[in-house]
Write a protein that holds these residues in place. Structure first.
Motif, PDB file in Angstrom:
ATOM      1  N   PRO A 100       0.679  -1.261  -0.149  1.00 37.02           N
ATOM      2  CA  PRO A 100      -0.055   0.375   0.025  1.00 37.02           C
ATOM      3  C   PRO A 100       0.743   1.261  -0.569  1.00 37.02           C
ATOM      4  O   PRO A 100       2.422   1.130   0.853  1.00 37.02           O
ATOM      5  N   THR A 102       2.304   4.818   1.218  1.00 36.04           N
ATOM      6  CA  THR A 102       2.689   5.362   2.825  1.00 36.04           C
ATOM      7  C   THR A 102       3.211   6.899   3.116  1.00 36.04           C
ATOM      8  O   THR A 102       3.174   7.581   1.599  1.00 36.04           O
ATOM      9  N   GLU A 200       0.425  -2.454  14.417  1.00 39.55           N
ATOM     10  CA  GLU A 200      -0.314  -2.770  13.397  1.00 39.55           C
ATOM     11  C   GLU A 200       0.558  -2.249  11.761  1.00 39.55           C
ATOM     12  O   GLU A 200      -0.161  -2.972  10.925  1.00 39.55           O
ATOM     13  N   SER A 201       1.252  -1.385  12.056  1.00 37.98           N
ATOM     14  CA  SER A 201       1.999  -1.507  10.434  1.00 37.98           C
ATOM     15  C   SER A 201       2.784  -2.490  10.024  1.00 37.98           C
ATOM     16  O   SER A 201       2.804  -2.785   8.931  1.00 37.98           O
ATOM     17  N   GLU A 204       0.332  -5.014   8.165  1.00 36.74           N
ATOM     18  CA  GLU A 204      -0.302  -4.204   7.712  1.00 36.74           C
ATOM     19  C   GLU A 204       1.170  -4.378   6.127  1.00 36.74           C
ATOM     20  O   GLU A 204       0.225  -4.767   5.414  1.00 36.74           O
ATOM     21  N   THR A 205       1.934  -4.235   6.407  1.00 34.63           N
ATOM     22  CA  THR A 205       3.402  -4.691   5.275  1.00 34.63           C
ATOM     23  C   THR A 205       3.217  -6.498   5.381  1.00 34.63           C
ATOM     24  O   THR A 205       3.702  -6.691   3.964  1.00 34.63           O
ATOM     25  N   ARG A 207       0.579  -8.245   5.606  1.00 35.84           N
ATOM     26  CA  ARG A 207       0.252  -8.453   4.760  1.00 35.84           C
ATOM     27  C   ARG A 207      -0.281  -8.186   3.276  1.00 35.84           C
ATOM     28  O   ARG A 207      -0.190  -8.960   2.484  1.00 35.84           O
ATOM     29  N   ALA A 208       0.916  -7.241   2.947  1.00 38.21           N
ATOM     30  CA  ALA A 208       1.088  -6.755   1.799  1.00 38.21           C
ATOM     31  C   ALA A 208       1.835  -7.816   0.447  1.00 38.21           C
ATOM     32  O   ALA A 208       1.290  -7.546  -0.577  1.00 38.21           O
TER      33      ALA A 208
END
Length: 242
Positions: A100, A102, A200-201, A204-205, A207-208
Motif C-alpha cells: 500500500p 505510505t 499494526e503497521s 499491514e506490511t 499482509r501486503a
C-alpha cells in the motif's frame, strides 16, 4: 499587644508582608493562540522547552504520497550522481513491491563510511540536514518530507554485500536498489522496544507482501527478540505466514 501602642497587631505569623502594588512578580504565564489567528495558521501551536528558555515550535504538516515520491526522485538522483551507494527501505520499498501507499518518511540505507557524504549531498540538493542524538541514522528534511539515512540499524550490517543483495527495481520511473521484504521486516522487528510496539503497521506490511517473504529466514534472524517472536506468533495465528 505591644507596650505603648494601644493596638493589637492583626498580621499573621509567618506570612510575609505584602509590599507595594506591583512589587510581587507573577510566577508564570500562559500563551493562548486562537485557532484562527495568524500564528496558529503558521503552525505555532505549542511551547517547547529549550535550554535557553522557551521557543515556539512549528509542527510540520504530514506529507502526501505524491510529495514523498517527488522527494524520492530528487534525493535518489542526487545520491546516484554523487556516487553514493544506497538501498531504498521502509514503507516505500514495500509499496514498490506491491504494498500500500505510505505517508511516512523515506528510508535510505547507506554504508557507515558513506553516511556523512550522503548527508552533505542531500544538503547540497536543498534538503535541511539534521544529526539526531540516536547515532545510527541521519535525517534530511524536504519541506514536510523526512528522509532517513540509516547506516547502523539494529541486527543488520550495511555493507557492500547488503547493498548488492538488494535487487534493482523501477520505482516511480527511476531504477534503484530496493530492500527485500525480509530485510524490511527484520529491520522493523529488531527496532521494536517495550515502549514503542507498533504491530499494526508491521501486520499491514506482512499482509501486503506475504507471498514474497521467506518466513523461515525472518524467524531465524529475529529469534533473539521477544517482540519479534510475539509478532510472528500473531501472523501464524492469523494465517498470514501460511
Amino acid at each position: 499587644m505591644r507596650a505603648g501602642s494601644g493596638r493589637r497587631s492583626h498580621r499573621r505569623r509567618g506570612r510575609p508582608a505584602r509590599g507595594r502594588r506591583g512589587s510581587r512578580r507573577r510566577r508564570g504565564c500562559r500563551l493562548r493562540l486562537r485557532s484562527g489567528s495568524a500564528w496558529a495558521q503558521l503552525g505555532f501551536n505549542r511551547l517547547t522547552a529549550a535550554p535557553a528558555g522557551y521557543r515556539l515550535a512549528v509542527v510540520q504538516p504530514e506529507a502526501s504520497f505524491d510529495q514523498l515520491l517527488e522527494t524520492l526522485k530528487r534525493s535518489s538522483a542526487a545520491l546516484r550522481e554523487a556516487g553514493v551507494p544506497f538501498v531504498l527501505g521502509g514503507g516505500v520499498a514495500i509499496w514498490a513491491r506491491g504494498g500500500p501507499e505510505t505517508e511516512h518518511d523515506l528510508d535510505f540505507f547507506v554504508k557507515p563510511e558513506d553516511a556523512e557524504r550522503a548527508l552533505q549531498v542531500l544538503a547540497e540538493a536543498g534538503l535541511r540536514p539534521e544529526k539526531p542524538p540516536e547515532g545510527w541514522l541521519y535525517k534530511a528534511w524536504d519541506e514536510g518530507v523526512l528522509v532517513d539515512l540509516i547506516f547502523d540499524p539494529t541486527g543488520v550490517t550495511v555493507d557492500d554485500a547488503f547493498i548488492e543483495g538488494a535487487g534493482e527495481t523501477e520505482v516511480h520511473a527511476v531504477k534503484m536498489r530496493v530492500l527485500r521484504p525480509e530485510d524490511v521486516l527484520v529491520t522493523k522487528l529488531l527496532a521494536l522496544k517495550e515502549h514503542s510496539l507498533d504491530y499494526e503497521s508491521l501486520l499491514e506490511t506482512a499482509r501486503a507482501v506475504r507471498e514474497q517473504i521467506d518466513w523461515d529466514e525472518v524467524r531465524r534472524r529475529t529469534e533473539h527478540s521477544p517482540f519479534a517472536k510475539a509478532f510472528l506468533t500473531l501472523v501464524d495465528e492469523l494465517e498470514v505466514s501460511s
